[in-house]
Design a protein around this motif. Structure first.
Motif, PDB file in Angstrom:
ATOM      1  N   GLN A  66      27.354  57.335 121.636  1.00 48.21           N
ATOM      2  CA  GLN A  66      26.764  56.472 122.663  1.00 48.21           C
ATOM      3  C   GLN A  66      27.644  56.422 123.904  1.00 48.21           C
ATOM      4  O   GLN A  66      27.144  56.466 125.035  1.00 48.21           O
ATOM      5  CB  GLN A  66      26.558  55.049 122.120  1.00 48.21           C
ATOM      6  CG  GLN A  66      25.266  54.844 121.371  1.00 48.21           C
ATOM      7  CD  GLN A  66      24.052  55.394 122.110  1.00 48.21           C
ATOM      8  OE1 GLN A  66      23.406  56.328 121.654  1.00 48.21           O
ATOM      9  NE2 GLN A  66      23.759  54.821 123.272  1.00 48.21           N
ATOM     10  N   VAL A  67      28.960  56.327 123.681  1.00 51.88           N
ATOM     11  CA  VAL A  67      29.879  56.316 124.834  1.00 51.88           C
ATOM     12  C   VAL A  67      29.741  57.623 125.609  1.00 51.88           C
ATOM     13  O   VAL A  67      29.707  57.644 126.850  1.00 51.88           O
ATOM     14  CB  VAL A  67      31.333  56.114 124.351  1.00 51.88           C
ATOM     15  CG1 VAL A  67      32.299  56.173 125.514  1.00 51.88           C
ATOM     16  CG2 VAL A  67      31.464  54.787 123.608  1.00 51.88           C
ATOM     17  N   TYR A  68      29.625  58.725 124.881  1.00 52.65           N
ATOM     18  CA  TYR A  68      29.449  60.058 125.485  1.00 52.65           C
ATOM     19  C   TYR A  68      28.183  60.079 126.336  1.00 52.65           C
ATOM     20  O   TYR A  68      28.166  60.607 127.453  1.00 52.65           O
ATOM     21  CB  TYR A  68      29.354  61.052 124.330  1.00 52.65           C
ATOM     22  CG  TYR A  68      29.310  62.525 124.672  1.00 52.65           C
ATOM     23  CD1 TYR A  68      30.475  63.294 124.712  1.00 52.65           C
ATOM     24  CD2 TYR A  68      28.108  63.175 124.900  1.00 52.65           C
ATOM     25  CE1 TYR A  68      30.432  64.654 124.969  1.00 52.65           C
ATOM     26  CE2 TYR A  68      28.056  64.531 125.166  1.00 52.65           C
ATOM     27  CZ  TYR A  68      29.225  65.259 125.191  1.00 52.65           C
ATOM     28  OH  TYR A  68      29.180  66.619 125.451  1.00 52.65           O
ATOM     29  N   ILE A  69      27.110  59.478 125.803  1.00 49.26           N
ATOM     30  CA  ILE A  69      25.832  59.460 126.528  1.00 49.26           C
ATOM     31  C   ILE A  69      25.927  58.566 127.761  1.00 49.26           C
ATOM     32  O   ILE A  69      25.534  58.949 128.859  1.00 49.26           O
ATOM     33  CB  ILE A  69      24.704  58.981 125.586  1.00 49.26           C
ATOM     34  CG1 ILE A  69      24.395  60.056 124.548  1.00 49.26           C
ATOM     35  CG2 ILE A  69      23.453  58.617 126.372  1.00 49.26           C
ATOM     36  CD1 ILE A  69      23.450  59.598 123.466  1.00 49.26           C
TER      37      ILE A  69
ATOM     38  N   ARG B 220      43.465  61.194 123.454  1.00 54.68           N
ATOM     39  CA  ARG B 220      43.711  59.907 124.092  1.00 54.68           C
ATOM     40  C   ARG B 220      44.415  60.118 125.441  1.00 54.68           C
ATOM     41  O   ARG B 220      43.999  59.576 126.458  1.00 54.68           O
ATOM     42  CB  ARG B 220      44.559  59.010 123.172  1.00 54.68           C
ATOM     43  CG  ARG B 220      44.630  57.573 123.625  1.00 54.68           C
ATOM     44  CD  ARG B 220      45.216  56.693 122.539  1.00 54.68           C
ATOM     45  NE  ARG B 220      44.342  56.550 121.387  1.00 54.68           N
ATOM     46  CZ  ARG B 220      43.390  55.616 121.273  1.00 54.68           C
ATOM     47  NH1 ARG B 220      43.213  54.744 122.241  1.00 54.68           N
ATOM     48  NH2 ARG B 220      42.633  55.554 120.211  1.00 54.68           N
ATOM     49  N   ALA B 221      45.448  60.943 125.436  1.00 59.45           N
ATOM     50  CA  ALA B 221      46.140  61.234 126.695  1.00 59.45           C
ATOM     51  C   ALA B 221      45.175  61.855 127.694  1.00 59.45           C
ATOM     52  O   ALA B 221      45.185  61.539 128.886  1.00 59.45           O
ATOM     53  CB  ALA B 221      47.314  62.183 126.431  1.00 59.45           C
ATOM     54  N   HIS B 222      44.297  62.735 127.189  1.00 58.37           N
ATOM     55  CA  HIS B 222      43.340  63.439 128.043  1.00 58.37           C
ATOM     56  C   HIS B 222      42.345  62.467 128.676  1.00 58.37           C
ATOM     57  O   HIS B 222      41.995  62.613 129.849  1.00 58.37           O
ATOM     58  CB  HIS B 222      42.613  64.469 127.176  1.00 58.37           C
ATOM     59  CG  HIS B 222      41.713  65.387 127.924  1.00 58.37           C
ATOM     60  ND1 HIS B 222      42.168  66.303 128.820  1.00 58.37           N
ATOM     61  CD2 HIS B 222      40.363  65.539 127.906  1.00 58.37           C
ATOM     62  CE1 HIS B 222      41.155  66.981 129.324  1.00 58.37           C
ATOM     63  NE2 HIS B 222      40.032  66.541 128.799  1.00 58.37           N
ATOM     64  N   PHE B 223      41.911  61.465 127.906  1.00 59.62           N
ATOM     65  CA  PHE B 223      40.957  60.502 128.470  1.00 59.62           C
ATOM     66  C   PHE B 223      41.635  59.576 129.483  1.00 59.62           C
ATOM     67  O   PHE B 223      41.006  59.100 130.421  1.00 59.62           O
ATOM     68  CB  PHE B 223      40.296  59.683 127.362  1.00 59.62           C
ATOM     69  CG  PHE B 223      39.298  60.472 126.570  1.00 59.62           C
ATOM     70  CD1 PHE B 223      38.345  61.255 127.208  1.00 59.62           C
ATOM     71  CD2 PHE B 223      39.295  60.444 125.184  1.00 59.62           C
ATOM     72  CE1 PHE B 223      37.411  61.988 126.493  1.00 59.62           C
ATOM     73  CE2 PHE B 223      38.381  61.175 124.463  1.00 59.62           C
ATOM     74  CZ  PHE B 223      37.438  61.950 125.112  1.00 59.62           C
ATOM     75  N   MET B 224      42.923  59.298 129.274  1.00 60.06           N
ATOM     76  CA  MET B 224      43.639  58.463 130.244  1.00 60.06           C
ATOM     77  C   MET B 224      43.585  59.111 131.618  1.00 60.06           C
ATOM     78  O   MET B 224      43.277  58.478 132.618  1.00 60.06           O
ATOM     79  CB  MET B 224      45.105  58.299 129.829  1.00 60.06           C
ATOM     80  CG  MET B 224      45.317  57.379 128.661  1.00 60.06           C
ATOM     81  SD  MET B 224      44.680  55.754 129.046  1.00 60.06           S
ATOM     82  CE  MET B 224      43.839  55.366 127.537  1.00 60.06           C
ATOM     83  N   ASN B 225      43.912  60.379 131.648  1.00 57.67           N
ATOM     84  CA  ASN B 225      43.718  61.180 132.857  1.00 57.67           C
ATOM     85  C   ASN B 225      43.757  62.634 132.421  1.00 57.67           C
ATOM     86  O   ASN B 225      44.783  63.103 131.948  1.00 57.67           O
ATOM     87  CB  ASN B 225      44.796  60.901 133.905  1.00 57.67           C
ATOM     88  CG  ASN B 225      44.471  61.602 135.223  1.00 57.67           C
ATOM     89  OD1 ASN B 225      43.857  62.668 135.235  1.00 57.67           O
ATOM     90  ND2 ASN B 225      44.878  61.009 136.317  1.00 57.67           N
TER      91      ASN B 225
ATOM     92  N   PHE C 131      39.095  53.559 132.106  1.00 60.29           N
ATOM     93  CA  PHE C 131      38.350  52.309 132.129  1.00 60.29           C
ATOM     94  C   PHE C 131      37.698  51.988 130.790  1.00 60.29           C
ATOM     95  O   PHE C 131      37.245  50.869 130.578  1.00 60.29           O
ATOM     96  CB  PHE C 131      37.280  52.336 133.228  1.00 60.29           C
ATOM     97  CG  PHE C 131      36.255  53.428 133.077  1.00 60.29           C
ATOM     98  CD1 PHE C 131      35.209  53.283 132.181  1.00 60.29           C
ATOM     99  CD2 PHE C 131      36.336  54.585 133.828  1.00 60.29           C
ATOM    100  CE1 PHE C 131      34.263  54.281 132.030  1.00 60.29           C
ATOM    101  CE2 PHE C 131      35.385  55.587 133.689  1.00 60.29           C
ATOM    102  CZ  PHE C 131      34.349  55.429 132.786  1.00 60.29           C
ATOM    103  N   LEU C 132      37.633  52.947 129.907  1.00 61.38           N
ATOM    104  CA  LEU C 132      37.040  52.659 128.596  1.00 61.38           C
ATOM    105  C   LEU C 132      37.953  51.718 127.827  1.00 61.38           C
ATOM    106  O   LEU C 132      39.176  51.771 127.961  1.00 61.38           O
ATOM    107  CB  LEU C 132      36.845  53.953 127.804  1.00 61.38           C
ATOM    108  CG  LEU C 132      35.831  54.952 128.367  1.00 61.38           C
ATOM    109  CD1 LEU C 132      35.793  56.202 127.501  1.00 61.38           C
ATOM    110  CD2 LEU C 132      34.446  54.336 128.450  1.00 61.38           C
TER     111      LEU C 132
ATOM    112  N   LEU D 175      34.952  57.404 120.810  1.00 63.01           N
ATOM    113  CA  LEU D 175      34.689  58.673 121.486  1.00 63.01           C
ATOM    114  C   LEU D 175      35.502  59.798 120.857  1.00 63.01           C
ATOM    115  O   LEU D 175      34.998  60.909 120.639  1.00 63.01           O
ATOM    116  CB  LEU D 175      35.026  58.528 122.978  1.00 63.01           C
ATOM    117  CG  LEU D 175      34.647  59.680 123.893  1.00 63.01           C
ATOM    118  CD1 LEU D 175      33.164  59.992 123.804  1.00 63.01           C
ATOM    119  CD2 LEU D 175      35.010  59.348 125.330  1.00 63.01           C
ATOM    120  N   ILE D 176      36.757  59.494 120.524  1.00 61.90           N
ATOM    121  CA  ILE D 176      37.597  60.516 119.886  1.00 61.90           C
ATOM    122  C   ILE D 176      37.019  60.874 118.517  1.00 61.90           C
ATOM    123  O   ILE D 176      36.936  62.050 118.156  1.00 61.90           O
ATOM    124  CB  ILE D 176      39.052  60.022 119.763  1.00 61.90           C
ATOM    125  CG1 ILE D 176      39.682  59.917 121.149  1.00 61.90           C
ATOM    126  CG2 ILE D 176      39.868  60.944 118.877  1.00 61.90           C
ATOM    127  CD1 ILE D 176      41.057  59.295 121.159  1.00 61.90           C
TER     128      ILE D 176
END
Lengths: 386, 470
Positions: free
Chosen positions: A51-54, A114-119, A134-135, A143-144
């Motif tokens: 859902q987060v992906y969508i 996790r690091a990748h989603f941070m930036n 922002f998540l 998401l992971i």
């Protein structure tokens, strides 16, 4: 022909309905919805991650099917109809601005993601993906979990292996720099540990290596090669501090092997799908000269000879090292795919290295960390000299 | 201006004005998204402004806001005009206008908040789907009641397209909105059946209808051929409705569906070329009118973009070319040629051509409109070139085995160029809104009210068998 409102409205609607039946309903009725060998249902956490992906429109940049002509990420398996029977809505995607994710699960650790989603620039400096800082923590965790489930049962096998190795690597890391490097180096086959870099560290080669380092390595290993890149904060075990190798030493071949195959269980991914051989040698030279302080490039054997099998055709074959026994895999049915995914392709040095690394179960590294000498007591085989 | 105006022409005016407003909004989303592609940390990671939420806001606002509302506004003028009657009910059409604005606005709000159906081009969540279908049926009711009380015996081609497009889209949208039972690739096939119908059976017929109306009228000459318009109409509904699966040629859907989609994507050219031949031959010997009428200039440019985008689209629906172009920026360029070039130019032409007719007020500034035309032309042409090159770079690198990540740095320059070209389009859209607003405020040149337009019908009846100049 005189067009009355009946003619154009009803006539064209009938044609549209016929088309809808032909290309909409009939496919839906005739297509068998049978799960493929890798399809499985998602856990509630993975479904939440989906859902987060969508919600965040990930599907606009990431496709989820491998085409017959594809290389790169996940190309070990071309998409099959049965892979998608549990997907609603479908997330096949129409643009590949980022990599295809249909086989992403288990290729990298949760820490890396996790690091990748941070930036995304933290781990992949050339990425143009948005930040997802922002998540909420819960959203990122979900998401992971979803990303790690992509690839179904094949991904599960990879995730299981990542977790198994992660324990051993974390234990080694906790024992300090020397023990950690000793353990990591013990995982590299002998012939690679003793192989010098066949390419001389010329200024041009170092400039090319620096280019690769800036695109692929700097996020974790940092500007100074000390393992303090911006991503390091989220990673455990921490990225390698190359400057410590000045004391411990590392051959060009050792660096090459670890860049090529990555270190399963740590956040070091493999680069063999995106860097060709010479690029890996160049970046090895760059790391060796810039951070370790010396390169074994340009020592004999050099050039093409270094990449050949060190075999004298007249000598008897050397005894197989203990570690060539293939590790047990979670599912025998998945074995070929898993080998391929892990890197069971023929290596420049010969053999199928991906499948022949020792498992913790065999060497028990979590309890006693073997030194490289003990793990591989056989002296380096004599190389053919030019 | 009352909430539900019943004055003749008020509905057409309000729809056209809404179209101009949504264009000026929709392009801003596009520009933000384009800047994020060039400089991903530009906005610093705000939840509502992440690329994946801007993108659906951008194209849904453009398709359902700008294009749909301008082109429907034109339709609400030419349908009664060509039927020599007045609109059945401006009140109902104005009610539909508010509902449709609500659809577009709630679409933007829901996408930015993260509510989406995730079906490309059908992202609206189901309550909005229901609202949209109701609005379409309401409009269809108004239009068909207007046709029913026509004074002209014959129905001109623009009306076929407009009336039919309302019904087609209500039907496909109702199918799409009834989502919930489909999984995996069935869902994908349905999504693209709907998605492609939005281009082929909604935007295209609405825009073609305007071209069929504006071109003969502004050129002061009858349409070249009734037969060609018949061929184009029936070929459009027959072939365009089967092409959705050409978005899935490399996905594991059954081969027979891909074959149908590819063949019909090429057969579609019958409709395209019949249309282009028809309107271009109408302009034969009268191309100088393009310099005199800003509306004709926009619409004529739109027909050229239509020729380009359709020919390109048919070519890229073939398996061979699509191996190279699929998943790349080539497709993004194609979408912009189609929706900004073809439909966007015709929608702007509709605004400039029809607003003076429904309000009796001349356009505030023809020079500004002309400036807007050139900005849009540079922007669209630039998009076409830049994104096509970027797509070829990506596609050929991937086919040669280069990893996606390593190709990304090569695209930076194209992403920057695209964002710069995007500012052209943004400025054009804001100029249009300014021009439209001042026109409606009556700031245009002081002139006698425009004469009522001559009836196209009389002209067509005359030419019916014998086109002028033949």
């Amino acid at each position: 022909m005189q067009m009355t409102e009946r003619a154009f409205a009803i006539g064209s609607l009938l044609i549209l309905l016929a088309a809808g039946v032909g290309v909409g309903f009939i496919p839906a009725w005739t297509t068998e919805q049978k799960p493929s060998d890798i399809a499985r249902r998602r856990t509630p956490l993975e479904a939440r991650g989906r859902q987060v992906y969508i919600q965040n429109g990930c599907t606009y940049c990431h496709t989820q099917y491998i085409r017959p002509q594809d290389w790169d990420h996940g190309a070990v398996r071309v998409a099959q109809q049965g892979d998608y029977v549990f997907d609603r809505p479908h997330l096949l995607g129409s643009e590949r601005t980022g990599p295809d994710l249909s086989q992403e699960g288990g290729l990298r650790t949760d820490d890396w993601h996790r690091a990748h989603f941070m930036n995304p620039r933290f781990t992949r400096p050339a990425s143009i993906m948005p930040q997802f800082r922002f998540l909420t923590d819960g959203e990122i965790t979900a998401l992971i979990a979803y990303v790690q489930s992509l690839g179904g049962k094949m991904a599960d096998a990879r995730v299981t292996r990542q977790k198994m190795w992660h324990k051993a690597l974390a234990a080694a890391f906790a024992r300090g720099t020397d023990a950690n490097f000793a353990y990591l180096h013990s995982l590299v086959p002998e012939q690679w540990r003793t192989m010098p870099n066949p390419y001389p560290p010329t200024p041009e080669a170092l400039a090319r290596g620096r280019f690769i380092y800036e695109q692929s390595c700097i996020g974790c290993h940092g500007n100074f090669g000390d393992g303090n890149g911006p991503a390091a904060r989220w990673l455990y075990p921490k990225p390698a501090n190359f400057t410590a190798l000045r004391r411990i030493g590392a051959s060009g071949g050792l660096l090459y092997y670890q860049i090529m195959n990555g270190i399963t269980g740590s956040s070091m991914p493999y680069f063999k799908t995106e860097l060709e051989s010479e690029k890996i040698w160049d970046v090895s030279n760059y790391i060796a000269v810039s951070f370790i302080g010396r390169s074994d490039g340009n020592t004999a054997p050099r050039g093409a000879d270094a990449a050949l099998e060190p075999v004298d055709p007249h000598a008897p074959p050397p005894p197989a090292p203990e570690s060539v026994t293939a590790p047990p895999l979670t599912s025998p049915a998945l074995q070929p795919e898993v080998n391929a995914a892990r890197g069971g392709m023929p290596m420049p040095g010969g053999g199928r290295q991906g499948a022949s690394s020792p498992t913790p179960a065999q060497t028990g590294p979590a309890q006693t960390l073997p030194s490289p000498r003990h793990a591989h007591p056989r002296p380096a085989p004599e190389r053919r000299r030019p | 201006m009352r909430f539900l105006d019943d004055q003749p022409g008020s509905a057409a005016r309000n729809w056209l004005l809404s179209g101009a407003v949504w264009m000026s909004t929709g392009v801003l989303f596009g520009l933000l998204a384009a800047i994020e592609m060039a400089a991903p940390d530009f906005l610093g990671g705000y939840r509502a402004l992440v690329f994946g939420r801007l993108r659906p806001s951008h194209f849904n606002t453009i398709i359902f806001g700008f294009l749909s509302m301008s082109l429907i506004g034109a339709g609400l003028h030419y349908v009664p005009h060509l039927c020599a009657t007045r609109l059945y009910s401006d009140k109902l059409a104005n009610a539909a206008m508010w509902l449709w604005n609500l659809v577009v606005l709630s679409g933007i709000v829901t996408f930015l908040l993260g509510y989406t159906s995730a079906h490309e081009y059908g992202e609206y969540i189901w309550p909005i789907d229901i609202l949209a279908v109701i609005t379409l049926l309401l409009l269809a009711y108004v239009v068909f009641r207007t046709i029913a009380r026509r004074e002209e015996p014959l129905i001109y081609v623009s009306i076929w397209y407009f009336g039919a497009a309302l019904l087609w889209t209500a039907v496909t949208w109702a199918f799409m909105g009834g989502t919930g039972a489909r999984y995996g690739l069935n869902d994908a096939v349905w999504t693209w059946f709907f998605g492609h119908n939005i281009f082929g059976l909604w935007v295209t017929p609405l825009a073609l209808a305007v071209a069929y109306y504006v071109i003969p009228r502004e050129a002061r000459t009858p349409l070249y051929s009734h037969t060609l318009s018949l061929i184009a109409f029936w070929a459009l509904i027959t072939f365009y409705s089967h092409t959705g699966t050409h978005h899935l040629l490399q996905a594991p859907v059954p081969a027979w569906q891909k074959v149908i989609a590819s063949i019909d994507s090429v057969m579609l050219l019958i409709s395209v070329y019949a249309f282009c031949a028809n309107v271009w031959l109408t302009l034969r010997g009268r191309l100088w009118r393009v310099e005199q009428s800003i509306a004709l200039k926009f619409v004529f440019a739109g027909t050229i973009w239509f020729f380009i985008v359709s020919t390109q689209g048919s070519a890229q629906s073939l398996m061979g070319l699509q191996r190279l172009t699929h998943f790349t920026n080539w497709t993004v360029g194609h979408a912009h040629i189609g929706l900004l070039g073809f439909a966007g130019f015709i929608a702007s032409g509709a605004i400039y051509g029809i607003l003076p007719q429904v309000t009796g007020k001349p356009i505030y500034s023809a020079a500004l409109a002309n400036f807007q035309y050139w900005l849009m032309l540079l922007g669209t042409g630039g998009f076409a070139i830049v994104l096509t090159i970027a797509g070829l770079v990506q596609g050929s690198a991937w086919l040669n085995g280069e990893a996606l990540y390593r190709v990304l740095p090569e695209l930076g320059v194209y992403m920057v160029a695209r964002a710069v070209l995007g500012t052209f389009v943004v400025v054009a859209a804001e100029i249009q809104l300014w021009n439209v607003t001042l026109t409606l405020l009556g700031r245009g040149p002081k002139r006698e009210p425009l004469e009522p337009a001559i009836s196209l019908f009389d002209q067509q009846l005359v030419e019916g068998q014998e086109p002028e100049g033949a």
